[in-house]
Design a protein around this motif. Structure first.
Motif, mmCIF file in Angstrom:
data_model
loop_
_atom_site.group_PDB
_atom_site.id
_atom_site.type_symbol
_atom_site.label_atom_id
_atom_site.label_comp_id
_atom_site.label_asym_id
_atom_site.label_seq_id
_atom_site.Cartn_x
_atom_site.Cartn_y
_atom_site.Cartn_z
ATOM 1 N N UNK A 111 2.475 9.645 -5.472
ATOM 2 C CA UNK A 111 3.075 10.923 -5.089
ATOM 3 C C UNK A 111 4.205 11.310 -6.041
ATOM 4 N N UNK A 112 4.979 10.332 -6.464
ATOM 5 C CA UNK A 112 6.063 10.611 -7.417
ATOM 6 C C UNK A 112 5.472 11.084 -8.745
ATOM 7 N N UNK A 113 4.393 10.446 -9.182
ATOM 8 C CA UNK A 113 3.737 10.871 -10.422
ATOM 9 C C UNK A 113 3.201 12.289 -10.306
ATOM 10 N N UNK A 119 0.831 -1.194 0.000
ATOM 11 C CA UNK A 119 0.000 0.000 0.000
ATOM 12 C C UNK A 119 0.875 1.257 0.000
ATOM 13 N N UNK A 120 1.912 1.241 0.814
ATOM 14 C CA UNK A 120 2.820 2.389 0.864
ATOM 15 C C UNK A 120 3.555 2.577 -0.462
ATOM 16 N N UNK A 164 6.777 9.566 3.421
ATOM 17 C CA UNK A 164 6.307 8.229 3.055
ATOM 18 C C UNK A 164 7.480 7.269 2.927
ATOM 19 N N UNK A 165 8.568 7.751 2.351
ATOM 20 C CA UNK A 165 9.770 6.912 2.219
ATOM 21 C C UNK A 165 10.309 6.584 3.602
ATOM 22 N N UNK A 166 10.354 7.570 4.485
ATOM 23 C CA UNK A 166 10.837 7.338 5.846
ATOM 24 C C UNK A 166 9.961 6.323 6.578
#
Length: 158
Positions: free
Chosen positions: A64-66, A56-57, A140-142
């Protein structure tokens, strides 16, 4: 009488019939096997939840990158548009300064100055949005890294 006493002692000690001993051992073995299966199921359930959360993440991070890429494209377009309109404004200001009607050229200059201010404000808004999206992606990455390290710690404990 003597044999009766021996049988009572055997029954009291839990011995006696060999079929009962075999059945007892089989039941104990079955209980142990079921306990091991229960431990295995309990260990797999949190792992499955972590895998689902991780997926999901990853999907959220991809979205978010898009969005960030789309905002970068829009920002680039706005910068090009601003540059083009600035050049037009300068060219028109030069033309109008050579004409006989200075009041008309001042109106044109003001209109273009207002338009430039609007475009700059819009560009600033897009920059702020881009910055916020970058912060969100970083968080989100963290979170994903934290989940991964927590997952590794659980795997090590298991």
């Amino acid at each position: 009488n003597e044999s009766l006493k021996r049988e009572r002692n055997v029954v009291r000690k839990g011995g006696g019939g060999s079929s009962d001993d075999v059945e007892t051992r089989e039941l104990r073995d079955e209980v142990e096997r079921l306990k091991r299966e229960l431990v295995e199921v309990r260990r797999k359930q949190p792992m499955e939840k972590l895998v689902a959360e991780n997926e999901r993440l990853r999907r959220e991070l991809k979205r978010e990158v898009e969005k960030t890429e789309q905002l970068n494209v829009k920002k680039g377009r706005l910068e090009v548009e601003l540059k083009r309109r600035t050049e037009e404004l300068v060219a028109k200001a030069e033309l109008s300064s050579s004409s006989s009607r200075p009041s008309g050229s001042l109106k044109v200059v003001r209109v273009y100055e207002d338009k430039i201010e609007e475009l700059e404000a819009e560009l600033e808004k897009k920059n702020v949005m881009l910055h916020e999206v970058k912060k969100h992606v970083k968080s989100a990455i963290d979170r994903e890294k934290e989940k991964g390290s927590a997952h590794e710690m659980q795997a090590i404990k298991a």
